[in-house]
Design a protein around this motif. Structure first.
Motif, PDB file in Angstrom:
ATOM      1  N   ILE A   1      -0.728  -9.643   3.320  1.00 52.23           N
ATOM      2  CA  ILE A   1      -1.910  -8.773   3.422  1.00 52.23           C
ATOM      3  C   ILE A   1      -1.649  -7.455   2.723  1.00 52.23           C
ATOM      4  O   ILE A   1      -2.494  -6.938   1.968  1.00 52.23           O
ATOM      5  CB  ILE A   1      -2.281  -8.545   4.900  1.00 52.23           C
ATOM      6  CG1 ILE A   1      -2.607  -9.875   5.592  1.00 52.23           C
ATOM      7  CG2 ILE A   1      -3.447  -7.579   5.015  1.00 52.23           C
ATOM      8  CD1 ILE A   1      -3.829 -10.562   5.056  1.00 52.23           C
ATOM      9  N   ASP A   2      -0.472  -6.887   2.955  1.00 46.82           N
ATOM     10  CA  ASP A   2      -0.116  -5.606   2.355  1.00 46.82           C
ATOM     11  C   ASP A   2      -0.106  -5.701   0.841  1.00 46.82           C
ATOM     12  O   ASP A   2      -0.699  -4.869   0.135  1.00 46.82           O
ATOM     13  CB  ASP A   2       1.256  -5.179   2.881  1.00 46.82           C
ATOM     14  CG  ASP A   2       1.545  -3.704   2.634  1.00 46.82           C
ATOM     15  OD1 ASP A   2       0.602  -2.977   2.271  1.00 46.82           O
ATOM     16  OD2 ASP A   2       2.694  -3.284   2.814  1.00 46.82           O
ATOM     17  N   LEU A   3       0.534  -6.746   0.315  1.00 42.94           N
ATOM     18  CA  LEU A   3       0.617  -6.907  -1.136  1.00 42.94           C
ATOM     19  C   LEU A   3      -0.749  -7.191  -1.745  1.00 42.94           C
ATOM     20  O   LEU A   3      -1.101  -6.650  -2.800  1.00 42.94           O
ATOM     21  CB  LEU A   3       1.586  -8.038  -1.468  1.00 42.94           C
ATOM     22  CG  LEU A   3       1.832  -8.314  -2.954  1.00 42.94           C
ATOM     23  CD1 LEU A   3       2.363  -7.064  -3.650  1.00 42.94           C
ATOM     24  CD2 LEU A   3       2.812  -9.469  -3.128  1.00 42.94           C
TER      25      LEU A   3
ATOM     26  N   THR B   1       2.517 -10.805  13.344  1.00 40.15           N
ATOM     27  CA  THR B   1       3.057  -9.537  13.821  1.00 40.15           C
ATOM     28  C   THR B   1       3.254  -8.620  12.651  1.00 40.15           C
ATOM     29  O   THR B   1       3.668  -9.035  11.571  1.00 40.15           O
ATOM     30  CB  THR B   1       4.406  -9.759  14.542  1.00 40.15           C
ATOM     31  OG1 THR B   1       5.298 -10.388  13.633  1.00 40.15           O
ATOM     32  CG2 THR B   1       4.219 -10.631  15.773  1.00 40.15           C
ATOM     33  N   THR B   2       2.922  -7.359  12.830  1.00 37.46           N
ATOM     34  CA  THR B   2       3.132  -6.369  11.776  1.00 37.46           C
ATOM     35  C   THR B   2       4.506  -5.782  11.906  1.00 37.46           C
ATOM     36  O   THR B   2       5.117  -5.776  12.959  1.00 37.46           O
ATOM     37  CB  THR B   2       2.068  -5.267  11.879  1.00 37.46           C
ATOM     38  OG1 THR B   2       2.141  -4.693  13.188  1.00 37.46           O
ATOM     39  CG2 THR B   2       0.694  -5.809  11.638  1.00 37.46           C
ATOM     40  N   ARG B   3       4.951  -5.276  10.799  1.00 32.12           N
ATOM     41  CA  ARG B   3       6.320  -4.746  10.800  1.00 32.12           C
ATOM     42  C   ARG B   3       6.304  -3.253  11.079  1.00 32.12           C
ATOM     43  O   ARG B   3       5.376  -2.572  10.721  1.00 32.12           O
ATOM     44  CB  ARG B   3       6.980  -4.997   9.451  1.00 32.12           C
ATOM     45  CG  ARG B   3       7.200  -6.455   9.159  1.00 32.12           C
ATOM     46  CD  ARG B   3       7.756  -6.644   7.784  1.00 32.12           C
ATOM     47  NE  ARG B   3       6.808  -6.143   6.774  1.00 32.12           N
ATOM     48  CZ  ARG B   3       7.068  -6.101   5.493  1.00 32.12           C
ATOM     49  NH1 ARG B   3       8.237  -6.471   5.047  1.00 32.12           N
ATOM     50  NH2 ARG B   3       6.177  -5.665   4.624  1.00 32.12           N
TER      51      ARG B   3
ATOM     52  N   PRO C   1       2.185  -0.798   9.993  1.00 30.65           N
ATOM     53  CA  PRO C   1       2.733  -1.857   9.140  1.00 30.65           C
ATOM     54  C   PRO C   1       1.784  -3.058   9.092  1.00 30.65           C
ATOM     55  O   PRO C   1       1.061  -3.340  10.046  1.00 30.65           O
ATOM     56  CB  PRO C   1       4.047  -2.215   9.828  1.00 30.65           C
ATOM     57  CG  PRO C   1       4.368  -1.046  10.705  1.00 30.65           C
ATOM     58  CD  PRO C   1       3.062  -0.484  11.146  1.00 30.65           C
ATOM     59  N   LEU C   2       1.796  -3.749   7.959  1.00 28.62           N
ATOM     60  CA  LEU C   2       0.911  -4.890   7.746  1.00 28.62           C
ATOM     61  C   LEU C   2       1.740  -6.128   7.434  1.00 28.62           C
ATOM     62  O   LEU C   2       2.880  -6.014   6.957  1.00 28.62           O
ATOM     63  CB  LEU C   2      -0.048  -4.617   6.576  1.00 28.62           C
ATOM     64  CG  LEU C   2      -0.912  -3.359   6.661  1.00 28.62           C
ATOM     65  CD1 LEU C   2      -1.696  -3.192   5.367  1.00 28.62           C
ATOM     66  CD2 LEU C   2      -1.852  -3.431   7.840  1.00 28.62           C
ATOM     67  N   PRO C   3       1.196  -7.325   7.681  1.00 31.69           N
ATOM     68  CA  PRO C   3       1.866  -8.553   7.224  1.00 31.69           C
ATOM     69  C   PRO C   3       2.106  -8.481   5.721  1.00 31.69           C
ATOM     70  O   PRO C   3       1.275  -7.938   4.975  1.00 31.69           O
ATOM     71  CB  PRO C   3       0.873  -9.657   7.590  1.00 31.69           C
ATOM     72  CG  PRO C   3       0.072  -9.088   8.706  1.00 31.69           C
ATOM     73  CD  PRO C   3      -0.032  -7.619   8.432  1.00 31.69           C
TER      74      PRO C   3
ATOM     75  N   LEU D   1       0.812  -1.212   0.000  1.00 30.93           N
ATOM     76  CA  LEU D   1       0.000   0.000   0.000  1.00 30.93           C
ATOM     77  C   LEU D   1       0.843   1.258   0.000  1.00 30.93           C
ATOM     78  O   LEU D   1       0.339   2.344  -0.312  1.00 30.93           O
ATOM     79  CB  LEU D   1      -0.927  -0.005   1.220  1.00 30.93           C
ATOM     80  CG  LEU D   1      -2.037  -1.072   1.191  1.00 30.93           C
ATOM     81  CD1 LEU D   1      -2.819  -1.042   2.496  1.00 30.93           C
ATOM     82  CD2 LEU D   1      -2.973  -0.858   0.012  1.00 30.93           C
ATOM     83  N   ALA D   2       2.125   1.141   0.347  1.00 32.24           N
ATOM     84  CA  ALA D   2       2.993   2.311   0.292  1.00 32.24           C
ATOM     85  C   ALA D   2       3.197   2.793  -1.136  1.00 32.24           C
ATOM     86  O   ALA D   2       3.618   3.928  -1.354  1.00 32.24           O
ATOM     87  CB  ALA D   2       4.334   1.985   0.939  1.00 32.24           C
TER      88      ALA D   2
END
Length: 445
Positions: free
Chosen positions: A344-346, A443-445, A339-341, A312-313
């Motif tokens: 999930i983010d992708l 855990t999210t980064r 931050p997302l896993p 999402l960045a």
């Protein structure tokens, strides 16, 4: 299943109403044949004496009522409706003094044959054809056996028109079945392609994470004696990357297991990436001899990790590219970004990317809004919506598209155990919404 074919003219009137219209047209045509039209010395057909009497008119009235009853039943009970129409054609032919059932009295039957052939199973359609054609020959046979003249040629012509109507109906049904089969195959291919793309993306994520682990492990090994705190931080990074990658890997393998080919491709590519990336990164780390390279290794790992976290960045770059295509994208973030896993983010980014692409290709809108909602602590939600084409805009055009992109997005969300909705907005435009829950223990980064 209703006896309603999908031909365009049946969308304006039901088959039953078309049968009634055909019957009325047949009555008018029958009357015109029996009167002297302008330019004629006399009528084409002499009217039978019965039609001018009360009993002849009563027969026509009864036949009309039976036709209307058959038309009313055509959508719900097509076989029964055909019986009514056939009886009506025989009754209406009686007072005309003809030697065979006229074509005009069989128009409503032809409409019913088309409707049944276009919408009913093959066996029922064949029975309807045999019944309609059989009645014509039974009518001729009765006249011959009674010693009366029979219009065999006229009867054959009427039977031929009935056959043509039936064939047109079957052709329409076969075309519809082929189109439905093609749509189903295309949708299935879209789902399979989406699964393969997810598998490839997961492979890239896993390979990159293994590379980061190798870099951090090399850096930790070299500074563990001189910089314990740095080694401890590197080990923490290794633990985080490993847990995230393993959680995403397990989830994807579990959901992709039903697709053997996709699963095999994914497993083979991932196993190869494990070996190639680890050997490559370890070899690079082994080539580092002096302490000045230790900081470079750590910086490289950090930079690689940042690149892997595009997701999402990268919405800003997506908005710029879409703006160049003529559609302005407004990105809204609700709640504090976090931050997302990686998977999930992708996946969230891919959903937005596909939705925005659909806006550009199919909606005709000049603008769209992308909303990323971080308020739910257990999930992230993305929404892409447009208001539809602006009247008078150069981009105004009818919407379209196969809908296979939506099938792929729905499959992607299902693989992540999320929720997906897509449909028109109240007041115009289109909206796509997806909620992607975080994996348990991630855990999210």
């Amino acid at each position: 299943m209703s006896a309603t074919p999908s031909a365009p003219f049946f969308k304006r009137l039901t088959p039953g109403r078309w049968a009634a219209v055909a019957w009325g047209a047949g009555i008018v045509f029958t009357a015109l044949l029996r009167i002297s039209m302008p330019g004629q010395e006399g009528p084409d057909v002499m009217p039978g004496f019965v039609i001018l009497r009360w009993d002849g008119l009563l027969m026509l009235a009864v036949a009309t009522l039976l036709t209307l009853r058959g038309g009313a039943l055509l959508a719900r009970r097509p076989t029964a409706a055909l019986h009514y129409l056939l009886v009506a054609s025989v009754i209406a032919s009686t007072p005309l003094g003809v030697t065979a059932i006229p074509f005009a009295q069989y128009l409503a039957v032809d409409v019913a044959l088309y409707a049944i052939a276009a919408s009913r199973p093959r066996r029922e359609a064949w029975r309807a054809l045999l019944l309609a054609v059989g009645l014509i020959f039974v009518y001729l046979a009765v006249r011959l056996l009674s010693g009366w003249s029979a219009g065999t040629t006229s009867g054959l012509a009427v039977a031929l028109t009935a056959l043509v109507a039936w064939l047109l109906g079957r052709s329409e049904r076969q075309a519809r079945e082929y189109a439905e089969q093609s749509r189903a195959q295309a949708a299935e291919q879209a789902v399979t392609a989406e699964r393969l793309r997810i598998a490839r993306e997961m492979h890239d994520t896993v390979a990159h994470s293994i590379g980061i682990v190798a870099l951090q492990a090399g850096a930790a090994r070299r500074v563990i004696d001189t910089q314990p705190e740095g080694a401890r931080q590197a080990l923490a990074e290794i633990e985080t990357a490993s847990r995230e990658t393993l959680a995403g890997l397990r989830r994807m393998l579990g959901t992709l297991r039903t697709e053997d080919q996709a699963h095999a491709t994914f497993a083979d590519r991932t196993e190869e990436a494990f070996r190639t990336e680890e050997v490559s990164r370890t070899a690079d780390a082994s080539c580092t001899e002096d302490a000045s390279r230790e900081e470079t290794l750590t910086e490289t790992a950090t930079q690689a990790r940042a690149e892997a976290a595009s997701g999402l960045a990268a919405l800003g770059r997506l908005a710029e590219a879409t703006g160049a295509a003529g559609v302005r994208v407004a990105v809204r973030r609700v709640g504090a970004p976090r931050p997302l896993p990686p998977d999930i983010d992708l996946s969230a980014f891919r959903l937005v990317q596909e939705s925005v692409t659909n806006v550009v290709r199919h909606s005709g809108a000049d603008t769209c809004t992308v909303t990323v909602d971080h308020r739910d602590p257990e999930a992230v939600a993305v929404t892409v919506e447009d208001l539809g084409p602006t009247p008078g805009s150069e981009r105004e055009r009818p919407g379209g598209g196969s809908g296979y992109g939506l099938a792929g997005m729905r499959e992607r969300v299902a693989l992540l155990h999320g929720e997906f909705t897509a449909g028109p907005r109240p007041g115009g435009g289109f909206r796509v919404t997806a909620r992607l829950p975080f994996p348990t223990g991630a855990t999210t980064r």
